[in-house]
Design a protein around this motif. Structure first.
Motif, PDB file in Angstrom:
ATOM      1  N   VAL A 119       0.451  -1.027   0.174  1.00 29.46           N
ATOM      2  CA  VAL A 119      -0.461  -0.410   0.078  1.00 29.46           C
ATOM      3  C   VAL A 119       1.048   1.333   0.230  1.00 29.46           C
ATOM      4  CG1 VAL A 119      -1.790   1.286   1.510  1.00 29.46           C
ATOM      5  CG2 VAL A 119      -1.717  -0.841   0.817  1.00 29.46           C
ATOM      6  N   LYS A 133      -1.825   5.258  -7.403  1.00 26.25           N
ATOM      7  CA  LYS A 133      -1.510   4.435  -6.432  1.00 26.25           C
ATOM      8  C   LYS A 133      -2.019   3.138  -5.534  1.00 26.25           C
ATOM      9  CE  LYS A 133      -0.391   6.702  -2.286  1.00 26.25           C
ATOM     10  NZ  LYS A 133      -0.322   7.575  -0.970  1.00 26.25           N
ATOM     11  N   VAL A 135      -3.874   1.609  -2.793  1.00 27.72           N
ATOM     12  CA  VAL A 135      -4.494   2.712  -1.387  1.00 27.72           C
ATOM     13  C   VAL A 135      -5.360   1.322  -0.691  1.00 27.72           C
ATOM     14  CG1 VAL A 135      -5.131   4.723  -2.432  1.00 27.72           C
ATOM     15  CG2 VAL A 135      -7.007   3.129  -2.957  1.00 27.72           C
ATOM     16  N   GLU A 145      -6.075   3.941  -6.773  1.00 28.19           N
ATOM     17  CA  GLU A 145      -5.872   5.378  -7.490  1.00 28.19           C
ATOM     18  C   GLU A 145      -5.801   6.039  -8.242  1.00 28.19           C
ATOM     19  OE1 GLU A 145      -6.003   9.262  -4.211  1.00 28.19           O
ATOM     20  OE2 GLU A 145      -7.416   8.172  -3.578  1.00 28.19           O
ATOM     21  N   ARG A 151     -11.085   5.624  -7.434  1.00 28.64           N
ATOM     22  CA  ARG A 151     -10.736   4.485  -7.530  1.00 28.64           C
ATOM     23  C   ARG A 151     -10.965   3.175  -8.665  1.00 28.64           C
ATOM     24  NH1 ARG A 151     -10.094   4.159  -0.911  1.00 28.64           N
ATOM     25  NH2 ARG A 151      -8.944   6.135  -0.819  1.00 28.64           N
TER      26      ARG A 151
END
Length: 174
Positions: A119, A133, A135, A145, A151
């Protein structure tokens, strides 16, 4: 109030194994809590994994102690084992009937153990122009995201089928 000799002799075969089982459980929980605390101090980045493994160890050990207690007080374990094996067989058949879900869960276990990304890492998929990224990681999906704040949930089994690149920083926008 006095306890008769007959009552005392009847209760001892039940109370003694119960006391032994409770003492064993208390010692096991204490030892596991100590070991977990030390491991979490030594490896603070792996706290989640340490908790999961220690809870698994506690669950299995508690089950073994419970079975030993039931055996000690002469409960017929044949019926218990039949019920447990039937339940496990039904769960296994249910998982095989829903192969997609099993595939996601297996992928989640491998991702959990191998840790190809964490994460906070950024993933860039090679086949698509998608990057983002990480998450969150769950049993079925990994949440990513993108740069716009949207998302996406990527099925865990797709992370084995598609090529992706891992970076620790946000990729440059071009």
């Amino acid at each position: 109030m006095t306890i008769s000799q007959e009552t005392f002799e009847t209760l001892i075969p039940i109370v003694l194994p119960l006391v032994i089982a409770l003492v064993a459980l208390a010692l096991l929980y204490s030892l596991t809590r100590r070991v977990r605390g030390r491991l979490m101090t030594l490896r603070p980045r792996h706290n989640r994994e340490i908790r999961i493994v220690s809870n698994l160890v506690l669950g299995v050990a508690t089950f073994i102690i419970l079975m030993a207690f039931l055996e000690a007080v002469n409960v017929p374990l044949g019926n218990v084992w039949t019920a447990i094996s039937t339940l496990v067989a039904l769960v296994a058949i249910g998982f095989f009937a829903v192969w997609s879900i099993l595939s996601h869960m297996t992928a989640a276990v491998v991702l959990f153990l191998q840790r190809p990304f964490r994460v906070g890492d950024y993933l860039q998929f090679g086949d698509e122009a998608y990057s983002g990224k990480v998450v969150g990681m769950g049993l079925f999906f990994t949440q990513v995201e993108d740069a716009g704040g949207g998302r996406s949930q990527i099925p865990n089994n797709l992370l084995f089928q598609r090529r992706f690149r891992i970076t620790e920083e946000k990729p440059e926008e071009s």
